[in-house]
Design an enzyme around this catalytic site. Structure first.
Site, PDB file in Angstrom:
ATOM      1  N   TYR A   1       6.690  42.153  25.091  1.00 58.30           N
ATOM      2  CA  TYR A   1       6.862  41.923  23.657  1.00 58.30           C
ATOM      3  C   TYR A   1       6.154  42.924  22.750  1.00 58.30           C
ATOM      4  O   TYR A   1       6.225  42.808  21.539  1.00 58.30           O
ATOM      5  CB  TYR A   1       6.389  40.504  23.298  1.00 58.30           C
TER       6      TYR A   1
ATOM      7  N   LYS B   1       5.842  36.870  39.180  1.00 55.08           N
ATOM      8  CA  LYS B   1       6.829  37.445  40.099  1.00 55.08           C
ATOM      9  C   LYS B   1       6.106  38.524  40.898  1.00 55.08           C
ATOM     10  O   LYS B   1       6.412  39.718  40.785  1.00 55.08           O
ATOM     11  CB  LYS B   1       8.009  38.006  39.277  1.00 55.08           C
TER      12      LYS B   1
ATOM     13  N   ASP C   1       8.766  32.587  27.510  1.00 49.73           N
ATOM     14  CA  ASP C   1       9.871  32.408  26.567  1.00 49.73           C
ATOM     15  C   ASP C   1      11.036  31.719  27.275  1.00 49.73           C
ATOM     16  O   ASP C   1      11.604  30.747  26.772  1.00 49.73           O
ATOM     17  CB  ASP C   1      10.309  33.777  26.035  1.00 49.73           C
TER      18      ASP C   1
ATOM     19  N   ASP D   1      12.491  27.409  27.137  1.00 49.70           N
ATOM     20  CA  ASP D   1      13.803  26.924  26.688  1.00 49.70           C
ATOM     21  C   ASP D   1      14.345  25.936  27.721  1.00 49.70           C
ATOM     22  O   ASP D   1      14.919  24.894  27.361  1.00 49.70           O
ATOM     23  CB  ASP D   1      14.800  28.077  26.471  1.00 49.70           C
TER      24      ASP D   1
HETATM   25  C1  IPM Z   1      10.477  31.889  20.706  1.00 54.11           C
HETATM   26  C2  IPM Z   1      11.606  32.754  20.215  1.00 54.11           C
HETATM   27  C3  IPM Z   1      11.041  34.127  19.892  1.00 54.11           C
HETATM   28  C4  IPM Z   1      10.465  34.700  21.163  1.00 54.11           C
HETATM   29  C5  IPM Z   1      12.048  35.091  19.257  1.00 54.11           C
HETATM   30  C6  IPM Z   1      12.694  34.492  18.025  1.00 54.11           C
HETATM   31  C7  IPM Z   1      11.439  36.431  18.957  1.00 54.11           C
HETATM   32  O1  IPM Z   1      12.626  32.818  21.127  1.00 54.11           O
HETATM   33  O2  IPM Z   1       9.550  31.612  19.920  1.00 54.11           O
HETATM   34  O3  IPM Z   1      10.512  31.477  21.859  1.00 54.11           O
HETATM   35  O4  IPM Z   1      11.182  35.319  21.960  1.00 54.11           O
HETATM   36  O5  IPM Z   1       9.276  34.517  21.389  1.00 54.11           O
HETATM   37 MN    MN Z   2      12.290  31.602  22.859  1.00 49.60          MN
END
Ligand code: IPM
Ligand code: MN
Length: 350
Positions: A135, A187, A244, A248
């Site tokens: 990042y 990993k 990240d 999700d």
């Molecule tokens: C999150 C989002 C962000 C990330 C994006 C919007 C840059 O997906 O907060 O998880 O990748 O961290």
């Molecule tokens: Mn995210």
């Protein structure tokens, strides 16, 4: 008096933040704490009007406040990356919010897509490194747009950054006082430099925490276990990109983006709390978005501000609302409007 910066942001951000603030005011009265808010109109609209994403003056002000409450970032008319890197990631980096804390907890009454899994089985926390990895924006192109193009995006891992993240995770796992097991998700079989560093630091820092069991899973296997045996996990620590992605997945098994919250934490500085779903342009302004994720983010903010009783009371109220009231966590299917869900939480606080 807590001074809270509020960035409602884009899309449905303002709608959910409004409910979050309403709930904060209510719990503040009940638990007897005061706060004041300073609102910042940062986001896609401001950018489209003025070309500004995050003025330095706003950043300097934010450094002086106690916490930041963020709605959402992302605008359909703004090219991808501009707001994300210019606002969200810049805040995370500049304010050294080196932890992204994401609880994955299935509340009562919330539908889980996993067969035979309920609140007993789904209750863990992901500690995502938030300032490094893939990042940092380190890298570049050569021969861009030609057949010889090369694009390199570097994964940055510093011993300092990894170690402070691991320490936070070990401490958090200890405080959580559940299975006392910290899983490193990495990993090591492929990222033989980057994650070798993580692995060695994990073992070395772990020596200082003899009460915490050290566990390891590759990121692909972590995804598999999160679906197959989520009850295995207690606290997971991982790098920025993997965090990240797996959060999700985590959000889905806890009932979706309507309920998933996170905190960008600088344990020594200014932290920022947000619902982890995006700005949801297609639901904007309709009053159908679920504000519970933003309300849960407010509870996490209270915890960080030291208002433990208020945070707990708020979480209980949310659990009451999911358990007894809402039909679904999905936008438009809750059986209530955004505002009504906020009202239900306020009622349940009492
Ligand atoms: C999150 C989002 C962000 C990330 C994006 C919007 C840059 O997906 O907060 O998880 O990748 O961290
Ligand atoms: Mn995210």
């Amino acid at each position: 008096m807590h001074k809270i910066a509020v960035i409602p942001g884009d899309g449905t951000g303002p709608e959910v933040v409004r409910e979050g603030l309403k709930v904060l005011r209510a719990v503040g009265e009940l638990e007897d704490f005061a706060f004041e808010t300073v609102e910042y109109d940062l986001g896609g609209d401001r950018y489209l009007e003025t070309g500004e994403v995050l003025p330095d003056s706003a950043l300097e002000e934010l450094r002086t406040l106690d916490a930041i409450y963020l709605g959402a970032v992302g605008h359909p008319d703004v090219a991808p990356g501009i707001l994300e890197t210019g606002l969200l990631l810049r805040l995370r980096f500049e304010l050294q919010q080196y932890i992204n804390l994401r609880p994955v907890k299935l509340y009562p009454g919330v539908d889980c897509p996993l067969k035979d899994k309920g609140p007993e089985e789904i209750d863990f926390v992901v500690v995502r490194e938030n300032n490094e990895g893939l990042y940092t924006g380190s890298g570049g192109f050569t021969y861009r747009g030609t057949p010889n193009e090369v694009a390199i995006q570097e994964m940055v891992n510093t011993r300092f950054g990894v170690e402070r993240c691991l320490r936070y995770a070990f401490d958090y796992c200890r405080r959580r006082d559940d299975k006392k097991m910290l899983t490193l998700c990495a990993k090591t079989n492929v990222l033989t430099f980057a994650h070798d560093l993580w692995w060695r630091a994990f073992q070395e820092v772990g020596e200082e925490y003899p009460d915490i069991r050290r566990d390891y899973a590759h990121v692909d296997a972590t995804c598999m276990w999160m679906v197959k045996n989520p009850e295995w996990f207690d606290t997971i620590v991982t790098c920025n990109m993997f965090g990240d992605i797996i959060t999700d997945l985590g959000a889905m098994i806890q009932g979706g983006m309507g309920i998933a919250a996170g905190g960008n934490i600088n344990p020594e500085g200014v932290s920022m709390f947000e619902p982890i779903g995006g700005s949801a342009p297609k639901y904007t302004g309709k009053g159908v978005i679920n504000p519970l994720a933003a309300i849960c983010a407010a509870a996490m903010m209270l915890e960080q501000l030291g208002e433990h009783a208020a945070a707990e009371r708020l979480e209980k109220a949310v659990m009451h609302v999911t358990g007894e009231k809402l039909k679904s966590m999905a936008a438009g299917k809750m059986g209530y409007s955004t505002q009504e869900v906020g009202d239900l939480v306020v009622e349940a606080l009492g």
